[in-house]
Design a protein around this motif. Structure first.
Motif, PDB file in Angstrom:
ATOM      1  N   ASP A   4       0.996  -1.139  -0.046  1.00 22.43           N
ATOM      2  CA  ASP A   4      -0.186  -0.058  -0.027  1.00 22.43           C
ATOM      3  C   ASP A   4       0.860   1.183   0.124  1.00 22.43           C
ATOM      4  O   ASP A   4       1.303   1.443   1.012  1.00 22.43           O
ATOM      5  N   LEU A   5       1.082   1.882  -0.896  1.00 20.46           N
ATOM      6  CA  LEU A   5       1.936   3.238  -1.119  1.00 20.46           C
ATOM      7  C   LEU A   5       1.425   4.457  -0.553  1.00 20.46           C
ATOM      8  O   LEU A   5       2.356   4.907   0.286  1.00 20.46           O
ATOM      9  N   CYS A   6       0.170   4.194  -0.359  1.00 20.36           N
ATOM     10  CA  CYS A   6      -0.407   5.528   0.429  1.00 20.36           C
ATOM     11  C   CYS A   6      -0.127   5.222   1.767  1.00 20.36           C
ATOM     12  O   CYS A   6       0.550   6.333   2.399  1.00 20.36           O
ATOM     13  N   LYS A   7      -0.069   4.095   2.225  1.00 18.24           N
ATOM     14  CA  LYS A   7       0.077   4.017   3.885  1.00 18.24           C
ATOM     15  C   LYS A   7       1.578   4.080   4.085  1.00 18.24           C
ATOM     16  O   LYS A   7       1.943   4.615   5.039  1.00 18.24           O
ATOM     17  N   ALA A   8       2.707   3.529   3.056  1.00 21.14           N
ATOM     18  CA  ALA A   8       3.659   3.626   3.424  1.00 21.14           C
ATOM     19  C   ALA A   8       4.266   5.153   3.180  1.00 21.14           C
ATOM     20  O   ALA A   8       5.005   5.561   3.952  1.00 21.14           O
ATOM     21  N   ALA A   9       3.580   5.927   2.513  1.00 22.18           N
ATOM     22  CA  ALA A   9       3.971   7.351   2.318  1.00 22.18           C
ATOM     23  C   ALA A   9       3.601   8.130   3.797  1.00 22.18           C
ATOM     24  O   ALA A   9       4.283   9.162   4.264  1.00 22.18           O
ATOM     25  N   ALA A  10       2.231   7.852   4.115  1.00 21.20           N
ATOM     26  CA  ALA A  10       1.716   8.463   5.361  1.00 21.20           C
ATOM     27  C   ALA A  10       2.848   8.150   6.723  1.00 21.20           C
ATOM     28  O   ALA A  10       2.890   8.904   7.423  1.00 21.20           O
ATOM     29  N   ASP A  60       7.565   5.539   5.688  1.00 21.71           N
ATOM     30  CA  ASP A  60       8.479   4.389   5.576  1.00 21.71           C
ATOM     31  C   ASP A  60       9.617   4.418   4.697  1.00 21.71           C
ATOM     32  O   ASP A  60       9.877   4.949   3.589  1.00 21.71           O
ATOM     33  N   PRO A  61      10.875   4.108   5.529  1.00 19.58           N
ATOM     34  CA  PRO A  61      12.177   4.456   4.929  1.00 19.58           C
ATOM     35  C   PRO A  61      12.566   3.541   3.560  1.00 19.58           C
ATOM     36  O   PRO A  61      13.394   3.943   2.827  1.00 19.58           O
ATOM     37  N   VAL A  62      11.683   2.407   3.082  1.00 22.45           N
ATOM     38  CA  VAL A  62      11.919   2.030   2.104  1.00 22.45           C
ATOM     39  C   VAL A  62      11.531   2.466   0.773  1.00 22.45           C
ATOM     40  O   VAL A  62      12.070   2.414  -0.350  1.00 22.45           O
ATOM     41  N   LEU A  63      10.839   3.727   0.978  1.00 20.03           N
ATOM     42  CA  LEU A  63      10.625   4.697  -0.151  1.00 20.03           C
ATOM     43  C   LEU A  63      12.003   5.493  -0.463  1.00 20.03           C
ATOM     44  O   LEU A  63      11.863   6.083  -1.491  1.00 20.03           O
TER      45      LEU A  63
END
Length: 218
Positions: A21-27, A30-33
């Motif tokens: 879930d890219l939206c959740k990761a951005a919120a 998330d360091p993976v980004l």
């Protein structure tokens, strides 16, 4: 895994990183980004760029973004439900290439999602305060700068904007005048306005979405 709400990407060494879930990761910042992606398979490029920008990992111009909204993968995985991951998964991001920081979204939102910096820039400060399935603020943005990546409606979902859509989005309103002392007085205020039928329909839809979410809070 690739689906309309998630993403996968390749980094410089060819490793593939899956983000459900890219939206959740951005919120969640998330360091993976920050892995230095060279290629990203996700949704509309405008939405992807705005999400990475929001997470503090602005993408360089040479990153290739493959849009699976318009070019679905051969074997797509099921789309995630809109509310998967909780409130953090539903919120707006801003396309600052279009945003003029007019503050209309800030004044219109009832839930404290937006703030203005000392320099006057409008930012999404409290994404978890946004109400699931409410894209009302995007409808009244005169620059079509607000993106809800999970909305299935163009151009609010981050799709490229045509000249016609730019004209449709020209809904510059005086929020204080529209709302008056009563939030719901806006429903009657339309009788006093001389706007095009198209713009009035967009305003009414935004007000109704916002009213619906407000009632959920009571």
């Amino acid at each position: 895994m690739v689906n309309v709400d998630g993403a996968s990407g390749s980094v410089a060494d060819g490793q593939v990183v899956s983000i459900p879930d890219l939206c959740k990761a951005a919120a969640e910042r998330d360091p993976v980004l920050g892995n230095g992606f060279t290629e990203i398979h996700a949704c509309h490029p405008r939405a992807v760029q705005a999400l990475f920008d929001f997470a503090g990992h602005k993408l360089s111009g040479d990153v290739e973004i493959v849009n699976h909204r318009t070019n679905p993968p051969i074997s797509p995985s099921p789309a995630l439900p809109l509310d998967t991951g909780g409130p953090a998964a539903w919120y707006p991001v801003i396309d600052y290439d279009r945003c003029t920081s007019c503050g209309q979204c800030h004044d219109f939102c009832l839930f404290g999602v937006y703030e203005k910096t000392e320099a006057g820039k409008v930012v999404v400060a409290h994404p978890s305060s946004c109400k699931n399935n409410c894209p009302a603020c995007a409808r009244i943005c005169p620059e079509t700068a607000i993106i809800f990546p999970k909305v299935g409606e163009s151009p609010i979902d981050g799709a490229e904007i045509t000249d016609e859509e730019t004209q449709k989005a020209n809904v510059k309103i005086n929020v204080d005048e529209l709302l008056g002392d009563d939030v719901y007085a806006a429903l009657n205020a339309r009788k006093q306005k001389r706007r095009s039928l198209l713009n009035q329909k967009k305003i009414d839809q935004a007000l109704e979405e916002r009213r619906h979410c407000s009632e959920k809070e009571e």
